[in-house]
Scaffold this active site. Structure first.
Site, short mmCIF file in Angstrom:
data_model
loop_
_atom_site.label_atom_id
_atom_site.label_comp_id
_atom_site.label_asym_id
_atom_site.label_seq_id
_atom_site.Cartn_x
_atom_site.Cartn_y
_atom_site.Cartn_z
N ASN A 89 0.82 -1.20 0.00
CA ASN A 89 0.00 0.00 0.00
C ASN A 89 0.87 1.27 0.00
O ASN A 89 2.09 1.19 0.01
CB ASN A 89 -0.97 -0.01 1.19
CG ASN A 89 -2.34 0.49 0.82
OD1 ASN A 89 -2.48 1.42 0.03
ND2 ASN A 89 -3.37 -0.12 1.38
N HIS A 119 23.87 0.54 11.58
CA HIS A 119 25.24 1.04 11.64
C HIS A 119 25.99 0.34 12.76
O HIS A 119 25.38 -0.16 13.72
CB HIS A 119 25.24 2.55 11.84
CG HIS A 119 24.87 3.29 10.61
ND1 HIS A 119 25.77 3.54 9.60
CD2 HIS A 119 23.69 3.81 10.19
CE1 HIS A 119 25.17 4.19 8.62
NE2 HIS A 119 23.90 4.36 8.95
N ALA A 144 -0.88 -0.63 9.08
CA ALA A 144 -0.34 0.69 8.75
C ALA A 144 0.74 1.09 9.74
O ALA A 144 0.66 0.80 10.94
CB ALA A 144 -1.45 1.71 8.74
N ALA A 162 -1.18 -2.29 13.54
CA ALA A 162 -0.76 -0.95 13.12
C ALA A 162 0.13 -0.32 14.17
O ALA A 162 -0.13 -0.41 15.37
CB ALA A 162 -1.99 -0.08 12.87
N LYS A 185 -2.06 -12.57 20.76
CA LYS A 185 -3.09 -13.59 20.49
C LYS A 185 -2.57 -14.51 19.40
O LYS A 185 -1.75 -14.10 18.59
CB LYS A 185 -4.37 -12.89 20.02
CG LYS A 185 -5.56 -13.79 19.81
CD LYS A 185 -6.77 -12.94 19.43
CE LYS A 185 -7.95 -13.84 19.14
NZ LYS A 185 -9.15 -13.09 18.76
#
Length: 188
Positions: A89, A119, A144, A162, A185
């Site tokens: 997306n 790094h 998201a 998200a 879960k």
């Protein structure tokens, strides 16, 4: 250095020394990635045109079943590998030098960030890096604004909620959330 040689070298645990020939190879790929992602992100492209551009960027044959909604960002582009029916997306960022492997039917949510480099901790060598791959299993769903760090494997069917930051491997069929992500879960 060929792309295959680059990928083989990145699959080792050897540090990448700042300013080295390999580090300079990153910069060459970065310039190409900037050019191609500017094209991807600068105007509308049909799904076929987008797959052609991504095939050039990733130096692979992107499957016809693949889908993406741009914009998309990467600082290398030569070590991303996607399976069938993968969907990415808007707004995702892939730092793929260490290798990003996305298996069939995975869904990558808005603004996901996948980071395969760290790094070196020694301040005297801070420009140096260690690369480790990210592997996203079959039918994984990244929500998201998820961040996945280097060396992480996300097992088949897992869901990453998200905003989660994934610092460790995620078992198959797990739902993880939080910073750092923890199993909340299991999927029955």
């Amino acid at each position: 250095m060929t792309i295959d040689q680059f990928r083989e070298r990145m699959a080792t645990d050897e540090p990448i020394i700042g300013g080295s020939e390999l580090h300079m190879e990153f910069h060459k790929y970065s310039q190409e990635a900037l050019r191609i992602t500017a094209e991807i992100n600068g105007s509308y492209h049909t799904p076929e045109e987008l797959r052609r551009l991504l095939s050039e960027l990733w130096a692979i044959d992107v499957p016809e079943s693949f889908g993406m909604f741009p914009p998309f960002y990467t600082d290398c582009g030569k070590n991303t590998h996607v399976g069938e029916r993968v969907f990415i997306n808007m707004g995702c960022k892939f730092q793929d030098q260490g290798g990003i492997f996305i298996d069939d039917d995975a869904l990558i949510g808005h603004n996901a960030t996948l980071c395969t480099l760290n790094h070196l901790p020694d301040p005297a060598q801070r420009a140096g890096m260690i690369a480790k791959p990210i592997h996203i299993g079959k039918k994984v769903w990244l929500g998201a604004n998820v961040t996945v760090l280097q060396g992480v494997t996300i097992g088949d069917n897992a869901i990453v909620a998200a905003g989660a930051v994934v610092t460790k491997d995620v078992p198959a069929n797990a739902i993880v959330a939080g910073v750092p992500a923890k199993v909340i879960k299991m999927i029955e």
